[in-house]
Design an enzyme around this catalytic site. Sequence first.
Site, PDB file in Angstrom:
ATOM      1  CD  GLU A 250      -2.761  -1.075   2.532  1.00 17.45           C
ATOM      2  OE1 GLU A 250      -2.500  -0.262   3.440  1.00 17.45           O
ATOM      3  OE2 GLU A 250      -3.678  -1.904   2.591  1.00 17.45           O
ATOM      4  CE  LYS A 252       5.406   4.315   7.043  1.00 21.98           C
ATOM      5  NZ  LYS A 252       5.129   5.658   7.518  1.00 21.98           N
ATOM      6  NE  ARG A 257      -2.648   3.407  12.951  1.00 19.99           N
ATOM      7  CZ  ARG A 257      -1.954   2.284  13.002  1.00 19.99           C
ATOM      8  NH1 ARG A 257      -0.649   2.337  13.144  1.00 19.99           N
ATOM      9  NH2 ARG A 257      -2.537   1.115  12.925  1.00 19.99           N
ATOM     10  NE  ARG A 273       2.317   5.608  16.362  1.00 17.03           N
ATOM     11  CZ  ARG A 273       3.181   5.107  15.494  1.00 17.03           C
ATOM     12  NH1 ARG A 273       3.092   5.409  14.232  1.00 17.03           N
ATOM     13  NH2 ARG A 273       4.116   4.305  15.909  1.00 17.03           N
ATOM     14  CD  GLU A 303      -0.703   8.391   8.264  1.00 19.66           C
ATOM     15  OE1 GLU A 303      -1.166   7.496   9.007  1.00 19.66           O
ATOM     16  OE2 GLU A 303       0.379   8.963   8.469  1.00 19.66           O
ATOM     17  CG  PHE A 344      -4.377   2.101   6.589  1.00 16.30           C
ATOM     18  CD1 PHE A 344      -4.365   1.338   7.741  1.00 16.30           C
ATOM     19  CD2 PHE A 344      -3.922   3.406   6.650  1.00 16.30           C
ATOM     20  CE1 PHE A 344      -3.904   1.860   8.932  1.00 16.30           C
ATOM     21  CE2 PHE A 344      -3.457   3.944   7.843  1.00 16.30           C
ATOM     22  CZ  PHE A 344      -3.450   3.167   9.002  1.00 16.30           C
ATOM     23  NE  ARG A 421       7.373  -1.121  16.946  1.00 14.29           N
ATOM     24  CZ  ARG A 421       7.007   0.010  16.350  1.00 14.29           C
ATOM     25  NH1 ARG A 421       6.908   0.050  15.035  1.00 14.29           N
ATOM     26  NH2 ARG A 421       6.728   1.081  17.047  1.00 14.29           N
ATOM     27  CE  LYS A 427       8.531   1.727  10.768  1.00  8.75           C
ATOM     28  NZ  LYS A 427       8.082   2.487  11.906  1.00  8.75           N
TER      29      LYS A 427
HETATM   30  P1  AMP Z   1       5.947   4.952  11.152  1.00  9.60           P
HETATM   31  O1  AMP Z   1       5.146   6.086  11.754  1.00  9.60           O
HETATM   32  O2  AMP Z   1       7.036   5.402  10.280  1.00  9.60           O
HETATM   33  O3  AMP Z   1       6.314   3.931  12.196  1.00  9.60           O
HETATM   34  O4  AMP Z   1       4.975   4.196  10.173  1.00  9.60           O
HETATM   35  C1  AMP Z   1       3.778   3.649  10.591  1.00  9.60           C
HETATM   36  C2  AMP Z   1       2.668   4.616  10.305  1.00  9.60           C
HETATM   37  O5  AMP Z   1       2.468   4.780   8.905  1.00  9.60           O
HETATM   38  C3  AMP Z   1       1.315   4.154  10.779  1.00  9.60           C
HETATM   39  O6  AMP Z   1       1.150   4.364  12.150  1.00  9.60           O
HETATM   40  C4  AMP Z   1       0.379   5.013   9.956  1.00  9.60           C
HETATM   41  O7  AMP Z   1       0.183   6.247  10.627  1.00  9.60           O
HETATM   42  C5  AMP Z   1       1.174   5.321   8.700  1.00  9.60           C
HETATM   43  N1  AMP Z   1       0.605   4.775   7.448  1.00  9.60           N
HETATM   44  C6  AMP Z   1       0.568   5.428   6.272  1.00  9.60           C
HETATM   45  N2  AMP Z   1       0.036   4.685   5.314  1.00  9.60           N
HETATM   46  C7  AMP Z   1      -0.302   3.502   5.867  1.00  9.60           C
HETATM   47  C8  AMP Z   1      -0.902   2.306   5.380  1.00  9.60           C
HETATM   48  N3  AMP Z   1      -1.262   2.164   4.091  1.00  9.60           N
HETATM   49  N4  AMP Z   1      -1.085   1.286   6.261  1.00  9.60           N
HETATM   50  C9  AMP Z   1      -0.719   1.403   7.557  1.00  9.60           C
HETATM   51  N5  AMP Z   1      -0.154   2.512   8.076  1.00  9.60           N
HETATM   52  C10 AMP Z   1       0.064   3.551   7.243  1.00  9.60           C
END
Ligand code: AMP
Length: 596
Positions: A250, A252, A257, A273, A303, A344, A421, A427
């Site tokens: 998907e 990102k 969030r 979040r 998001e 998502f 997690r 990611k």
């Molecule tokens: P990070 O904040 O870098 O740890 O990445 C995780 C975050 O990416 C999640 O908590 C979401 O806020 C965001 N996110 C963006 N797009 C997506 C997606 N398609 N699926 C899940 N999370 C996503």
Amino acid sequence: MRFADLVAGYDRLEATSKRLEVRAILVELLKQVTPSELPPIVYLMQGELRPEFEGVELGVADSLAARAVAQATGRPESAVAESLRRTGDLGTTVEELLPSRSSRLAAEPLTVHEVYSELQRIAAASGEGSQETKVHTLVELIARASPAEAKYIARFVLGKLRLGVREMTVLDALSVAFADGSKEARGRIEAAFNLSSDLGLVAEATARHGLDGLRSIGLEVGRPLRPMLAERSPDLADVLKRMEGRAALEYKYDGLRVQAHVPAKGPVKLFSRRLEEISGQFPELVAALPEALRRRPAVVEGECVPVDLDTDELRPFQEVSRRRGRKYDLERMQSEVPVRLFLFDVLLDGRETTLELPFPERRRRLEALVQNTDRVRLAVQTTVSDLPSAERFFEEAIAAGCEGVMAKSLAEGSRYRAGARGFWWIKYKREYTHALADSVDGVVVGAFYGHGRRGGRYGALLLAVYDRAADRFETFCKVGSGFDDATLAELPAKLRPYEVAERPESVATELAPDVWFRPAVVLEVRGAELTLSPIHRASFGAVRPGAGLALRFPRFTGRWRDDKGPGEATTSAELLSLYRSQVRHVTKGGATEPET
Ligand code: AMP
């Protein structure tokens, strides 16, 4: 339980930071109390009155609390201030100034329930006269307390009660106090907490019925669950390997969030979040969600990203952060920083909890549930089983303004794991988007009217580069950043001489600005990087069929290139070579950025 007993426990907790000791003290404490006393005790221990997502605040400012201490101790406010200068802690001050309990009254000692309900009364007071009610209630409470009790009450009221008891330690203690302390018991208690985010609820249920008590705790509309989190991976090959060769990918999105709770009837609630309620900050999403969902009640996740509604382009994450924590100017911010929610996941679909379904099934449910609107869309997704397709999708995500991709497991066991997690979600981000080495001189070919604060003026200009061979001006960005107020005010007059009724023959673009200009004025912009875009026409088709080059996050440097005519602006060929040099330099991966 007498409040004095709880305070004795606080004293012991304050004296240690060793997790095992903390746990032992907690276990002892938890076993002494009745189940109905547990919620107040665990909330108070976290420095809260209710679970954090409810956002209950006492609303007592430092000065108000100091006044209450003066009144309760019968000392002048100057004496309190004097002591406070020395101790730096109102808790220590009240402990010092308050005469011992026995010298004051013979009334019954305070119970935990009494203290808790008085604190709730303080929190509940609002509107006219509420400050007096708060002070008065606090004075009465302190007047009935012992010096040691008053110390913790004062600290609690000011949000400075720091016992260092983490939620996870409370869960540990619950499993020892009310179950067999095994890993399995601990896991089940934590799972209930992840679903409810309510430590008090979990504590009381476990105390009453042991692990069986947890069965009644599920997902509820209006009560956020702790979000599922992703692991990271150094490259896409590794992602595919971990997902056994096949995965959903998907976009990102880079935003906030949002967990949206949409009841059958009644107000929509949005949670961040960290499970703070943020509904008030995004009224347009609250209004749009019921329309965008075919069934209710529903709980969905997505998001929230700033977008340019004219071009449909995603905007930098920093813009949406301007909307966080706001109580005023909501209207203006809605038009200045428009946002879109990309969904998502679905956690509740109608009355059915979907958490246990494997991810592909949840995605199918989500697709059936959501109808794309201007404000609410499905996250872009594909399924890949080979590296070149994964890489292509990743490049497409970057070109669309995303920070990378999220890979999601399609396996049987890919249920939604609240609060956990793991490698079910991975990611993969571009490690670093470097600022473009060179600036670009663009020709103004159009303008868009501003929204909000920029109403009545131009909010952004449409810029083009020059294609010498075709003698054509091809757009590559819409720039609205970098203009100070004075420049913005001057723009219409500066550009009026070049205004034309229709798109000039020589201009190539998919966009429709509010005003067109004959190519004449040149200005300098910088940006984060060049990406591929279906709406811009610079070097169209040169890198990939159907795509031109676009400058991501462009910004006016403040330099008008009056020394250049439109034919001397940056050319399409130059832009293409900038793009190519950049592609060679890009480093991909996601191993080094700090955890958020
Ligand atoms: P990070 O904040 O870098 O740890 O990445 C995780 C975050 O990416 C999640 O908590 C979401 O806020 C965001 N996110 C963006 N797009 C997506 C997606 N398609 N699926 C899940 N999370 C996503």
